[in-house]
Design a protein around this motif. Structure first.
Motif, PDB file in Angstrom:
ATOM      1  N   LEU A  61     -34.936 -14.684 -31.720  1.00  0.00           N
ATOM      2  CA  LEU A  61     -36.236 -15.326 -31.527  1.00  0.00           C
ATOM      3  C   LEU A  61     -36.138 -16.798 -31.908  1.00  0.00           C
ATOM      4  O   LEU A  61     -35.915 -17.146 -33.065  1.00  0.00           O
ATOM      5  CB  LEU A  61     -37.295 -14.623 -32.379  1.00  0.00           C
ATOM      6  CG  LEU A  61     -38.743 -15.026 -32.131  1.00  0.00           C
ATOM      7  CD1 LEU A  61     -39.170 -14.671 -30.714  1.00  0.00           C
ATOM      8  CD2 LEU A  61     -39.665 -14.345 -33.145  1.00  0.00           C
ATOM      9  N   ILE A  62     -36.316 -17.661 -30.905  1.00  0.00           N
ATOM     10  CA  ILE A  62     -36.249 -19.115 -31.107  1.00  0.00           C
ATOM     11  C   ILE A  62     -37.465 -19.747 -30.435  1.00  0.00           C
ATOM     12  O   ILE A  62     -37.686 -19.556 -29.241  1.00  0.00           O
ATOM     13  CB  ILE A  62     -34.951 -19.702 -30.511  1.00  0.00           C
ATOM     14  CG1 ILE A  62     -33.724 -19.071 -31.196  1.00  0.00           C
ATOM     15  CG2 ILE A  62     -34.922 -21.218 -30.663  1.00  0.00           C
ATOM     16  CD1 ILE A  62     -32.405 -19.486 -30.572  1.00  0.00           C
ATOM     17  N   ASP A  63     -38.253 -20.464 -31.227  1.00  0.00           N
ATOM     18  CA  ASP A  63     -39.456 -21.136 -30.704  1.00  0.00           C
ATOM     19  C   ASP A  63     -40.367 -20.171 -29.947  1.00  0.00           C
ATOM     20  O   ASP A  63     -40.892 -20.486 -28.867  1.00  0.00           O
ATOM     21  CB  ASP A  63     -39.069 -22.312 -29.798  1.00  0.00           C
ATOM     22  CG  ASP A  63     -38.341 -23.410 -30.569  1.00  0.00           C
ATOM     23  OD1 ASP A  63     -38.613 -23.561 -31.780  1.00  0.00           O
ATOM     24  OD2 ASP A  63     -37.508 -24.099 -29.969  1.00  0.00           O
ATOM     25  N   GLY A  64     -40.534 -18.967 -30.498  1.00  0.00           N
ATOM     26  CA  GLY A  64     -41.458 -18.007 -29.929  1.00  0.00           C
ATOM     27  C   GLY A  64     -40.957 -17.237 -28.731  1.00  0.00           C
ATOM     28  O   GLY A  64     -41.713 -16.470 -28.126  1.00  0.00           O
ATOM     29  N   ASP A  65     -39.688 -17.395 -28.365  1.00  0.00           N
ATOM     30  CA  ASP A  65     -39.155 -16.688 -27.207  1.00  0.00           C
ATOM     31  C   ASP A  65     -37.790 -16.104 -27.552  1.00  0.00           C
ATOM     32  O   ASP A  65     -37.084 -16.611 -28.435  1.00  0.00           O
ATOM     33  CB  ASP A  65     -39.031 -17.636 -26.014  1.00  0.00           C
ATOM     34  CG  ASP A  65     -38.948 -16.894 -24.691  1.00  0.00           C
ATOM     35  OD1 ASP A  65     -39.131 -15.654 -24.684  1.00  0.00           O
ATOM     36  OD2 ASP A  65     -38.703 -17.551 -23.663  1.00  0.00           O
ATOM     37  N   TYR A  66     -37.425 -15.023 -26.864  1.00  0.00           N
ATOM     38  CA  TYR A  66     -36.116 -14.419 -27.075  1.00  0.00           C
ATOM     39  C   TYR A  66     -35.065 -15.125 -26.221  1.00  0.00           C
ATOM     40  O   TYR A  66     -35.232 -15.278 -25.010  1.00  0.00           O
ATOM     41  CB  TYR A  66     -36.140 -12.933 -26.717  1.00  0.00           C
ATOM     42  CG  TYR A  66     -36.620 -12.041 -27.843  1.00  0.00           C
ATOM     43  CD1 TYR A  66     -36.270 -12.283 -29.169  1.00  0.00           C
ATOM     44  CD2 TYR A  66     -37.408 -10.933 -27.570  1.00  0.00           C
ATOM     45  CE1 TYR A  66     -36.696 -11.461 -30.183  1.00  0.00           C
ATOM     46  CE2 TYR A  66     -37.835 -10.091 -28.589  1.00  0.00           C
ATOM     47  CZ  TYR A  66     -37.482 -10.368 -29.896  1.00  0.00           C
ATOM     48  OH  TYR A  66     -37.903  -9.542 -30.909  1.00  0.00           O
ATOM     49  N   ARG A  67     -33.995 -15.513 -26.898  1.00  0.00           N
ATOM     50  CA  ARG A  67     -32.854 -16.107 -26.204  1.00  0.00           C
ATOM     51  C   ARG A  67     -31.628 -15.250 -26.451  1.00  0.00           C
ATOM     52  O   ARG A  67     -31.391 -14.772 -27.552  1.00  0.00           O
ATOM     53  CB  ARG A  67     -32.618 -17.548 -26.697  1.00  0.00           C
ATOM     54  CG  ARG A  67     -33.818 -18.454 -26.428  1.00  0.00           C
ATOM     55  CD  ARG A  67     -33.532 -19.887 -26.782  1.00  0.00           C
ATOM     56  NE  ARG A  67     -34.730 -20.731 -26.655  1.00  0.00           N
ATOM     57  CZ  ARG A  67     -34.773 -22.012 -26.948  1.00  0.00           C
ATOM     58  NH1 ARG A  67     -33.678 -22.633 -27.374  1.00  0.00           N
ATOM     59  NH2 ARG A  67     -35.905 -22.693 -26.809  1.00  0.00           N
ATOM     60  N   LEU A  68     -30.853 -15.074 -25.393  1.00  0.00           N
ATOM     61  CA  LEU A  68     -29.696 -14.200 -25.453  1.00  0.00           C
ATOM     62  C   LEU A  68     -28.564 -14.856 -26.236  1.00  0.00           C
ATOM     63  O   LEU A  68     -28.204 -16.008 -25.974  1.00  0.00           O
ATOM     64  CB  LEU A  68     -29.229 -13.882 -24.035  1.00  0.00           C
ATOM     65  CG  LEU A  68     -28.205 -12.768 -23.849  1.00  0.00           C
ATOM     66  CD1 LEU A  68     -28.774 -11.428 -24.301  1.00  0.00           C
ATOM     67  CD2 LEU A  68     -27.787 -12.693 -22.380  1.00  0.00           C
ATOM     68  N   LEU A  69     -28.037 -14.103 -27.213  1.00  0.00           N
ATOM     69  CA  LEU A  69     -26.860 -14.569 -27.938  1.00  0.00           C
ATOM     70  C   LEU A  69     -25.616 -14.144 -27.172  1.00  0.00           C
ATOM     71  O   LEU A  69     -25.514 -12.992 -26.733  1.00  0.00           O
ATOM     72  CB  LEU A  69     -26.812 -13.975 -29.349  1.00  0.00           C
ATOM     73  CG  LEU A  69     -27.878 -14.431 -30.346  1.00  0.00           C
ATOM     74  CD1 LEU A  69     -27.671 -13.730 -31.691  1.00  0.00           C
ATOM     75  CD2 LEU A  69     -27.836 -15.938 -30.535  1.00  0.00           C
ATOM     76  N   SER A  70     -24.692 -15.043 -27.019  1.00  0.00           N
ATOM     77  CA  SER A  70     -23.445 -14.733 -26.303  1.00  0.00           C
ATOM     78  C   SER A  70     -22.297 -14.613 -27.293  1.00  0.00           C
ATOM     79  O   SER A  70     -22.273 -15.304 -28.320  1.00  0.00           O
ATOM     80  CB  SER A  70     -23.128 -15.828 -25.283  1.00  0.00           C
ATOM     81  OG  SER A  70     -24.151 -15.929 -24.316  1.00  0.00           O
ATOM     82  N   PRO A  71     -21.322 -13.744 -26.995  1.00  0.00           N
ATOM     83  CA  PRO A  71     -20.134 -13.669 -27.856  1.00  0.00           C
ATOM     84  C   PRO A  71     -19.372 -14.986 -27.846  1.00  0.00           C
ATOM     85  O   PRO A  71     -19.396 -15.742 -26.868  1.00  0.00           O
ATOM     86  CB  PRO A  71     -19.303 -12.552 -27.223  1.00  0.00           C
ATOM     87  CG  PRO A  71     -20.255 -11.793 -26.344  1.00  0.00           C
ATOM     88  CD  PRO A  71     -21.275 -12.788 -25.886  1.00  0.00           C
ATOM     89  N   GLY A  72     -18.690 -15.268 -28.953  1.00  0.00           N
ATOM     90  CA  GLY A  72     -17.822 -16.424 -29.001  1.00  0.00           C
ATOM     91  C   GLY A  72     -16.564 -16.182 -28.190  1.00  0.00           C
ATOM     92  O   GLY A  72     -16.392 -15.134 -27.547  1.00  0.00           O
ATOM     93  N   ALA A  73     -15.663 -17.145 -28.229  1.00  0.00           N
ATOM     94  CA  ALA A  73     -14.402 -17.012 -27.492  1.00  0.00           C
ATOM     95  C   ALA A  73     -13.590 -15.810 -27.970  1.00  0.00           C
ATOM     96  O   ALA A  73     -12.764 -15.270 -27.225  1.00  0.00           O
ATOM     97  CB  ALA A  73     -13.584 -18.295 -27.639  1.00  0.00           C
ATOM     98  N   ASP A  74     -13.851 -15.370 -29.194  1.00  0.00           N
ATOM     99  CA  ASP A  74     -13.146 -14.220 -29.758  1.00  0.00           C
ATOM    100  C   ASP A  74     -13.837 -12.900 -29.434  1.00  0.00           C
ATOM    101  O   ASP A  74     -13.416 -11.836 -29.906  1.00  0.00           O
ATOM    102  CB  ASP A  74     -13.001 -14.375 -31.273  1.00  0.00           C
ATOM    103  CG  ASP A  74     -14.335 -14.617 -31.982  1.00  0.00           C
ATOM    104  OD1 ASP A  74     -15.389 -14.577 -31.305  1.00  0.00           O
ATOM    105  OD2 ASP A  74     -14.325 -14.856 -33.202  1.00  0.00           O
TER     106      ASP A  74
END
Length: 227
Positions: free
Chosen positions: A166-179
């Motif tokens: 949850l960022i600024d009232g909205d859901y944003r997708l977290l992506s895996p890192g390069a690992d």
């Protein structure tokens, strides 16, 4: 829930699609001991179908194993398996798994006098059959609106995990890192090897979360929770 059917047998049954207030939902749920999982979402009742092993039970057990290791080494953080959560007057879901900061450590939730979680857990995980499930639609919006900080959906038919923050009232997708690892922004040190979890490579999943538990950020988080 404690079910006292004999005292409340005069109540109408709890059925899918009922529009109920939260108190009425709780009364009917308590009077229906044969129902193992029911939720109130936007004032509408959803009664869960029987849960299959491959599509639900097995993924659920992997998530509990992963989060259980993290919680065991993080004082001030608690874990619950399929608890009823009182979010607001129209929403009382029963998420598959919740991870939350204890009230005394500054968390968003509290325990009611009758033992229920009230408020928004910091992290919720749902095992959804597919992208068409309620978990990806109405429930996601309910969790967002109520301030659930991180929401993980495992779509079992697609064998896909989405982790939202949850960022600024909205859901944003977290992506895996390069690992290939997703790192929680709310629970420092909570690391997930996504492909390993999806492919039942639990040794790798546990290696990664244990590495997160040894990180400086996790140590700082634990010290913060102790204050």
């Amino acid at each position: 829930m404690v079910r006292e059917y004999s005292a409340q047998k005069h109540l109408p049954p709890l059925e899918n699609g009922d529009r109920l207030t939260r108190p009425e939902f709780e009364r009917r749920y308590e009077a229906a001991p044969h129902i193992k999982k029911a939720e109130l979402i936007e004032g509408i009742v959803y009664v869960a179908s029987p849960l299959r092993h491959e599509q639900h039970g097995k993924p659920h057990s992997r998530v509990i194993t992963w989060l259980g290791v993290y919680q065991s080494f993080t004082p001030g953080v608690d874990l619950s398996d399929a608890p009823t959560v009182r979010l607001d007057l129209d929403n009382e879901p029963q998420p598959d798994v919740v991870l939350f900061i204890e009230p005394d450590a500054g968390g968003q939730t509290r325990l009611s006098s009758d033992g229920y979680i009230e408020g928004s857990p910091e992290l919720i995980v749902e095992i959804a059959a597919s992208s068409a499930a309620i978990d990806t639609g109405s429930k996601k919006q309910v969790y967002r609106r109520n301030g659930v900080l991180e929401y993980v959906i495992w779509q079992s038919y697609e064998n896909k995990i989405e982790w939202f923050c949850l960022i600024d009232g909205d859901y944003r997708l977290l992506s895996p890192g390069a690992d290939g690892i997703i790192r929680s922004g709310v629970f420092p040190g909570l690391w997930l090897a996504v492909e390993a979890l999806l492919n039942n490579q639990m040794v790798r999943v546990l290696e990664v979360v244990q590495a997160g538990l040894k990180s400086p950020e996790h140590n700082a988080f634990v010290q913060q929770l102790k204050k």
